[in-house]
Design an enzyme around this catalytic site. Sequence first.
Site, PDB file in Angstrom:
ATOM      1  N   SER A 141       0.951  -1.297  -0.034  1.00 57.54           N
ATOM      2  CA  SER A 141      -0.120  -0.083   0.105  1.00 57.54           C
ATOM      3  C   SER A 141       0.894   0.997  -0.118  1.00 57.54           C
ATOM      4  O   SER A 141       2.184   1.184   0.613  1.00 57.54           O
ATOM      5  CB  SER A 141      -0.890   0.165   1.171  1.00 57.54           C
ATOM      6  OG  SER A 141      -1.342   1.120   1.398  1.00 57.54           O
ATOM      7  N   TYR A 154      -0.161  -0.797  10.269  1.00 63.96           N
ATOM      8  CA  TYR A 154      -0.441  -0.985   8.945  1.00 63.96           C
ATOM      9  C   TYR A 154       0.829  -0.529   7.900  1.00 63.96           C
ATOM     10  O   TYR A 154       1.160  -1.299   6.956  1.00 63.96           O
ATOM     11  CB  TYR A 154      -1.660  -0.247   8.403  1.00 63.96           C
ATOM     12  CG  TYR A 154      -2.063  -0.722   7.196  1.00 63.96           C
ATOM     13  CD1 TYR A 154      -2.628  -2.068   6.849  1.00 63.96           C
ATOM     14  CD2 TYR A 154      -2.309  -0.023   6.013  1.00 63.96           C
ATOM     15  CE1 TYR A 154      -3.121  -2.431   5.501  1.00 63.96           C
ATOM     16  CE2 TYR A 154      -2.599  -0.132   4.707  1.00 63.96           C
ATOM     17  CZ  TYR A 154      -3.072  -1.516   4.505  1.00 63.96           C
ATOM     18  OH  TYR A 154      -3.584  -1.925   3.265  1.00 63.96           O
ATOM     19  N   ALA A 156       3.965   0.223   8.732  1.00 64.83           N
ATOM     20  CA  ALA A 156       4.956  -0.711   9.227  1.00 64.83           C
ATOM     21  C   ALA A 156       4.880  -2.035   8.467  1.00 64.83           C
ATOM     22  O   ALA A 156       5.821  -2.480   7.966  1.00 64.83           O
ATOM     23  CB  ALA A 156       5.210  -0.787  10.790  1.00 64.83           C
ATOM     24  N   LYS A 158       3.138  -2.800   5.561  1.00 63.90           N
ATOM     25  CA  LYS A 158       3.281  -2.834   4.184  1.00 63.90           C
ATOM     26  C   LYS A 158       4.612  -2.087   3.776  1.00 63.90           C
ATOM     27  O   LYS A 158       5.014  -2.775   2.723  1.00 63.90           O
ATOM     28  CB  LYS A 158       2.018  -1.642   3.721  1.00 63.90           C
ATOM     29  CG  LYS A 158       0.775  -2.189   3.909  1.00 63.90           C
ATOM     30  CD  LYS A 158       0.599  -3.513   3.131  1.00 63.90           C
ATOM     31  CE  LYS A 158      -0.791  -4.100   3.308  1.00 63.90           C
ATOM     32  NZ  LYS A 158      -1.109  -5.418   2.733  1.00 63.90           N
ATOM     33  N   ILE A 187      -8.242   2.744  -3.618  1.00 62.24           N
ATOM     34  CA  ILE A 187      -8.852   1.495  -4.677  1.00 62.24           C
ATOM     35  C   ILE A 187     -10.365   1.703  -3.851  1.00 62.24           C
ATOM     36  O   ILE A 187     -10.819   1.370  -2.999  1.00 62.24           O
ATOM     37  CB  ILE A 187      -8.215   0.376  -4.508  1.00 62.24           C
ATOM     38  CG1 ILE A 187      -7.042   0.763  -5.071  1.00 62.24           C
ATOM     39  CG2 ILE A 187      -9.139  -0.508  -5.716  1.00 62.24           C
ATOM     40  CD1 ILE A 187      -6.803   1.078  -6.389  1.00 62.24           C
TER      41      ILE A 187
END
Lengths: 249, 259
Positions: A141, A154, A156, A158, A187
């Site tokens: 991401s 999140y 960290a 990704k 998205i």
Amino acid sequence: MKLKGKSAIIHGAGSSVGKAIALTLAREGADVLLNDTDADAVKAAGSEVEALGRKAVVTTEDPVARENADKIIKAALDAFGKVDIMVNCPDVSDDSKLVKMEDEQWDKVIDGNVKAVFHMYQAIAATVKAQASGKFVNLTSVAGIAGSAKQTNYSAAKAAIIGFTKTMAKEWNRFSANVNAVAMGVIDTSSKPALGKRQRGQYAAQSVRTATTSEGTPQDVANVVLFLVSDDSNYVTGQTIVVDGGLYV
Amino acid sequence: MGRLNGKVAVITGSGRGIGQGIAVKFAQEGAAVVVCDLDAGPAQETVDMIKNAGGKVALCTGDVTKREDAEKIIKTALDEFGGIDTLVNNAGITMDAILHKMSEKQWDIVVDVSLKGSFLMSRAAAPHIKERGGGTIINFASVAGLMGNPGQTNYSSAKAGNVGLTLSMARELAGDNIRVNVIAPGFINTRMTQEKKEGDTLGIPKELRDAAIAAIPLKRPGEPEDLANMVLFLCSDEGNYLTGQVINMDGGLYMKRFM
């Protein structure tokens, strides 16, 4: 068809992006194993793959545990006899401000997004060595590339996937395997919104939009994944391709 | 007049190597330093070095992967020096193996110490740095995290994770005037990178070591003091307008790509 005779594993195939990837690969001729802990979603996605005339195998394992990753790989080998492609698109998030984030939130997001992927690669390692080929894509991401408030866990996780992808590209170069990552921006996922309104505003404020002004679709992501698992990308490895409509330019 | 007069800094993994270099440098520049390490012996050595030079120092041994230890380390700064201005998340560990030979334990230890430790320490420190009107947090990545490195899926994941963590923290804590940056060291002279002789458990065999150094544009390893200088810069007033940055300290090993 770009993937005639190929077989693929998609972990996270119950999400809208994962499903779009499964259907795109199936349309190009691949048989697909679809894995997701969301049994209803992944079964529905599997039915759509079958409707395209391809073999679909559905599993509902959580590869955070190594033995479950082994079960997924075994199911694919039993059904297809080989695995040419593996796409990992887990998307586990649990947002909080740093000072309010619980240890459990941290562990769940790091393990679900990174350790699970590590286990998937370990489980398939012997197969890749024996085949001396393979196309691998890890979904990540822009949160891992640019940061995102209330998503320390999140982002960290990704970002970790990008480091993992580069190391795997170097380790498996000798098996003629390509390992790449795709970083998604905002998205539009109708079933499960990727971002809330507040976060969308945050992204918009942080960025200078260029090419597009709308959210991307799961198909936009799947098209790039298709390129990376096809022979068109044989000389591409260790890369992170950003699919964000120019959000971070 | 030191560049960190009146500041309080907590430096994890400061019993040896890079962490020790930072702790000593900070004390020289006038900061009160909390030395913390898992190992009491080496931590005491750093404390003695600072004390003997007339610096202000406190010791707290602890495991940064445990919530209660992280909170205890920060509490040491509050109890001994009345607050905290700077946290340096230097603690890290390597346990290399190629992917199919890596045990789950090797994965967990490296990811926990090098990544979760940064999270736990930062979570414990941030409210107290805010109370001081702002301050700085430094995390450590590595060129292994930016470039990937065979045999280090665990370490490169954890170190790349520190980049994502830093960027999110920088955005989130900017409103509290807390600047968060991440340093990516390349080949630095420490006991992990020394020439491995017979019987050594740590270190790198001579041929590999020579080849690694030959690949560095500056043709030499960095020293802990090189890193300490960068951390000092980022944590002093000279770094006041820098946040959310990834700074490579690697002699040009991983030059930034323009793309």
